[in-house]
Each structure stands twice: as structure tokens, then as C-alpha cells.
Design an enzyme around this catalytic site. Structure first.
Site, PDB file in Angstrom:
ATOM      1  N   VAL A  99       0.748  -1.257   0.233  1.00  0.00           N
ATOM      2  CA  VAL A  99       0.131  -0.110   0.051  1.00  0.00           C
ATOM      3  C   VAL A  99       0.834   1.012   0.517  1.00  0.00           C
ATOM      4  CG1 VAL A  99      -1.887   1.308   1.726  1.00  0.00           C
ATOM      5  CG2 VAL A  99      -1.881  -1.393   1.034  1.00  0.00           C
TER       6      VAL A  99
ATOM      7  N   ALA B 188       2.047   1.514  -3.456  1.00  0.00           N
ATOM      8  CA  ALA B 188       0.453   1.969  -4.202  1.00  0.00           C
ATOM      9  C   ALA B 188       0.633   3.608  -4.312  1.00  0.00           C
ATOM     10  CB  ALA B 188      -0.140   1.335  -4.332  1.00  0.00           C
ATOM     11  N   GLU B 189       0.760   3.782  -3.017  1.00  0.00           N
ATOM     12  CA  GLU B 189       0.449   5.419  -2.325  1.00  0.00           C
ATOM     13  C   GLU B 189       2.074   6.539  -2.901  1.00  0.00           C
ATOM     14  OE1 GLU B 189      -1.481   7.994   0.686  1.00  0.00           O
ATOM     15  OE2 GLU B 189      -1.670   6.510   0.941  1.00  0.00           O
ATOM     16  N   THR B 190       2.989   5.942  -3.122  1.00  0.00           N
ATOM     17  CA  THR B 190       3.673   6.206  -3.064  1.00  0.00           C
ATOM     18  C   THR B 190       3.862   6.808  -4.888  1.00  0.00           C
ATOM     19  OG1 THR B 190       5.031   5.567  -2.049  1.00  0.00           O
ATOM     20  CG2 THR B 190       6.156   6.520  -3.884  1.00  0.00           C
TER      21      THR B 190
ATOM     22  N   SER C 202       0.098   9.376  -6.217  1.00  0.00           N
ATOM     23  CA  SER C 202       0.702  10.348  -5.386  1.00  0.00           C
ATOM     24  C   SER C 202       1.853  11.383  -5.929  1.00  0.00           C
ATOM     25  CB  SER C 202       1.098  10.404  -3.906  1.00  0.00           C
ATOM     26  OG  SER C 202       0.285   9.524  -3.168  1.00  0.00           O
TER      27      SER C 202
END
Length: 151
Positions: free
Chosen positions: A67, A70-72, A75
Site C-alpha cells: 500500500v 501504491a500510494e507513493t 501521489s
């Protein structure tokens, strides 16, 4: 760079150009996780992350590490799309973990689903070195005017 390229909101930037525009690079957590940014544009972001050092007690890649990757990615793509007038902040993320990874490197590829004026959404696929899908994630970011932040 031609005028046509300069006017394109999704014109690719070098990884160095993108990171130079970030006050703290990709951030301390990404550094601790060993995330390496390979490709970045508003349309597509690619990075790798080692499994070693990012495992849960059974020696499997931690779902939270997937996660974080994925968020990196979502973003970073959102930040490129928002630049220079807005900043991106994550507002929603989900992940489905398909299979375990126990060693090597995983690769995340974020693909833009929606690039709007106030919101972006990315699908992120994380695969192991054999090309097997480890995780599928979706991240949505809100685009906030820069003047609302004191960076």
C-alpha cells in the site's frame, strides 16, 4: 522542448526534475522502504521496492508495504498532474493482495484513470520478478491550491 510539449499536462519529466520539485524528495517513508522511482508522468508512474526489509512476521511482503508503494506512485503521478498550481493529497486507497512475495524486487505501475481539475485516480498493479500480480490498488488524490499550504 516545443510549445506543444510544454503545454501538455502529461509531458514526461525526468525523475530528477520531479524529485527536485518535491520539498522532501519522495519522503522519508519511501526512502526507508527502499522505493526507487524509475519513470514518472501524470499518465504513468513506475517504481521498484525490495521485499527484504518490508516483510511481516512470516517473511512475506507486508500488505502495508504494498500500500505504501501504491500510494507513493499514485501521489507522485498526481503531483506531476497538479504542478505547479496545486498540491496533491491522498483521500482514498484500497488494495487487494493476490499472492505472496518472499524475496527479490516488486515493481509497481500506476496508470491514470482520471486526471481532473480537483481530483485524480490511479490504478496500481504490483508484480513480482516473474511478472505475477502481487497486489492491485486504486488511489484517489484531491488537488488543493498551493496557497492553502504553508510549505
Amino acid at each position: 522542448m516545443t510549445d506543444e510539449t510544454a503545454a501538455s499536462p502529461t509531458a514526461p519529466l525526468s525523475v530528477d526534475e520531479v524529485l527536485a520539485g518535491m520539498p522532501a524528495g519522495m519522503g522519508a517513508l519511501s526512502d526507508k522502504m527502499g522505493i526507487t522511482l524509475l519513470e514518472v508522468s501524470a499518465d504513468r508512474v513506475v517504481a521498484t521496492m525490495p521485499v527484504e526489509g518490508n516483510t511481516q512476521p512470516y517473511g512475506l511482503l507486508h500488505g502495508g508495504a504494498s500500500v505504501v508503494l501504491a500510494e507513493t506512485l499514485g501521489s507522485m503521478g498526481s503531483a506531476v498532474h497538479a504542478h505547479p498550481d496545486k498540491l496533491s493529497v491522498g483521500v482514498d486507497i484500497n488494495a487487494t493482495h493476490h499472492r505472496a512475495a518472499t524475496d527479490g524486487i516488486v515493481t509497481g505501475v500506476a496508470t491514470a484513470v482520471h486526471l481532473g481539475r480537483s481530483m485524480t485516480t490511479y490504478d496500481v498493479v504490483i508484480t513480482d520478478e516473474r511478472g505475477k500480480r502481487v497486489c492491485t490498488s486504486r488511489i484517489t488524490c484531491s488537488l488543493i491550491p498551493r496557497e492553502r499550504f504553508s510549505l
